[in-house]
Write an enzyme that holds these catalytic residues in place. Sequence first.
Site, PDB file in Angstrom:
ATOM      1  N   CYS A  34       0.860  -1.177   0.000  1.00  0.00           N
ATOM      2  CA  CYS A  34       0.000   0.000   0.000  1.00  0.00           C
ATOM      3  C   CYS A  34       0.902   1.234   0.000  1.00  0.00           C
ATOM      4  O   CYS A  34       1.779   1.366   0.863  1.00  0.00           O
ATOM      5  CB  CYS A  34      -0.901   0.001   1.229  1.00  0.00           C
ATOM      6  SG  CYS A  34      -1.842   1.529   1.414  1.00  0.00           S
ATOM      7  N   ASP A  41      -0.470  -5.615   0.417  1.00  0.00           N
ATOM      8  CA  ASP A  41      -1.782  -5.867  -0.176  1.00  0.00           C
ATOM      9  C   ASP A  41      -1.677  -7.181  -0.942  1.00  0.00           C
ATOM     10  O   ASP A  41      -0.716  -7.395  -1.690  1.00  0.00           O
ATOM     11  CB  ASP A  41      -2.178  -4.751  -1.149  1.00  0.00           C
ATOM     12  CG  ASP A  41      -2.700  -3.513  -0.454  1.00  0.00           C
ATOM     13  OD1 ASP A  41      -3.296  -3.661   0.632  1.00  0.00           O
ATOM     14  OD2 ASP A  41      -2.525  -2.410  -0.997  1.00  0.00           O
ATOM     15  N   VAL A  56       2.435 -15.598 -23.492  1.00  0.00           N
ATOM     16  CA  VAL A  56       3.354 -15.261 -22.406  1.00  0.00           C
ATOM     17  C   VAL A  56       3.923 -16.555 -21.816  1.00  0.00           C
ATOM     18  O   VAL A  56       3.214 -17.548 -21.637  1.00  0.00           O
ATOM     19  CB  VAL A  56       2.679 -14.389 -21.322  1.00  0.00           C
ATOM     20  CG1 VAL A  56       1.600 -15.149 -20.559  1.00  0.00           C
ATOM     21  CG2 VAL A  56       3.710 -13.821 -20.364  1.00  0.00           C
ATOM     22  N   GLU A  57       5.218 -16.542 -21.549  1.00  0.00           N
ATOM     23  CA  GLU A  57       5.904 -17.689 -20.945  1.00  0.00           C
ATOM     24  C   GLU A  57       5.682 -17.614 -19.436  1.00  0.00           C
ATOM     25  O   GLU A  57       5.883 -16.571 -18.822  1.00  0.00           O
ATOM     26  CB  GLU A  57       7.392 -17.628 -21.312  1.00  0.00           C
ATOM     27  CG  GLU A  57       8.157 -18.893 -21.017  1.00  0.00           C
ATOM     28  CD  GLU A  57       8.587 -18.980 -19.567  1.00  0.00           C
ATOM     29  OE1 GLU A  57       8.524 -20.090 -19.018  1.00  0.00           O
ATOM     30  OE2 GLU A  57       8.969 -17.943 -18.984  1.00  0.00           O
ATOM     31  N   LEU A  58       5.250 -18.733 -18.832  1.00  0.00           N
ATOM     32  CA  LEU A  58       4.771 -18.711 -17.451  1.00  0.00           C
ATOM     33  C   LEU A  58       5.838 -18.448 -16.396  1.00  0.00           C
ATOM     34  O   LEU A  58       5.568 -17.758 -15.410  1.00  0.00           O
ATOM     35  CB  LEU A  58       4.028 -20.009 -17.137  1.00  0.00           C
ATOM     36  CG  LEU A  58       2.726 -20.200 -17.908  1.00  0.00           C
ATOM     37  CD1 LEU A  58       2.082 -21.525 -17.529  1.00  0.00           C
ATOM     38  CD2 LEU A  58       1.778 -19.049 -17.685  1.00  0.00           C
ATOM     39  N   GLU A  76      -5.591   0.263  -8.620  1.00  0.00           N
ATOM     40  CA  GLU A  76      -5.962   0.628  -9.989  1.00  0.00           C
ATOM     41  C   GLU A  76      -4.728   0.787 -10.875  1.00  0.00           C
ATOM     42  O   GLU A  76      -4.706   0.333 -12.025  1.00  0.00           O
ATOM     43  CB  GLU A  76      -6.764   1.940  -9.981  1.00  0.00           C
ATOM     44  CG  GLU A  76      -8.056   1.874  -9.174  1.00  0.00           C
ATOM     45  CD  GLU A  76      -7.873   2.037  -7.664  1.00  0.00           C
ATOM     46  OE1 GLU A  76      -8.896   1.942  -6.966  1.00  0.00           O
ATOM     47  OE2 GLU A  76      -6.736   2.245  -7.179  1.00  0.00           O
TER      48      GLU A  76
END
Length: 129
Positions: A34, A41, A56-58, A76
Amino acid sequence: MPSQPNRELETFANPLPERDYTIRIRIPEFTCLCPKTGQPDFATLQLEYVPDQACVELKSLKLYIWSYRDQGAFHEAVTNQILDDLTAVCKPRFMRLTAEFNVRGGIYTTVAAEYRQPGWDAPKIVRLP
């Protein structure tokens, strides 16, 4: 050598670029700080995308997500930053990132952000009787 967090996302070639299909990735252990309190968070991220030429490669995604654990960020902002970074490297036809943050002060926050490639329309869903 143990893996270290970093922001370098990697991709691999989509094995079926001629087909629209959805990849769903659930990331239950996202953590950032935060920016007001410095407290952690926690969130579950749900990534859904229709790849174009790249996926995307994990492992790189895991290390990328891990890199946020000591960074202060509003919910956000961090959700949109992750979406922007992923769309920049994958260039998907469509991508949605939903971040469900754990309760903080009696409030749950969910942030959903989307990207859609210009000119791409989702195929119609077939409803069987």
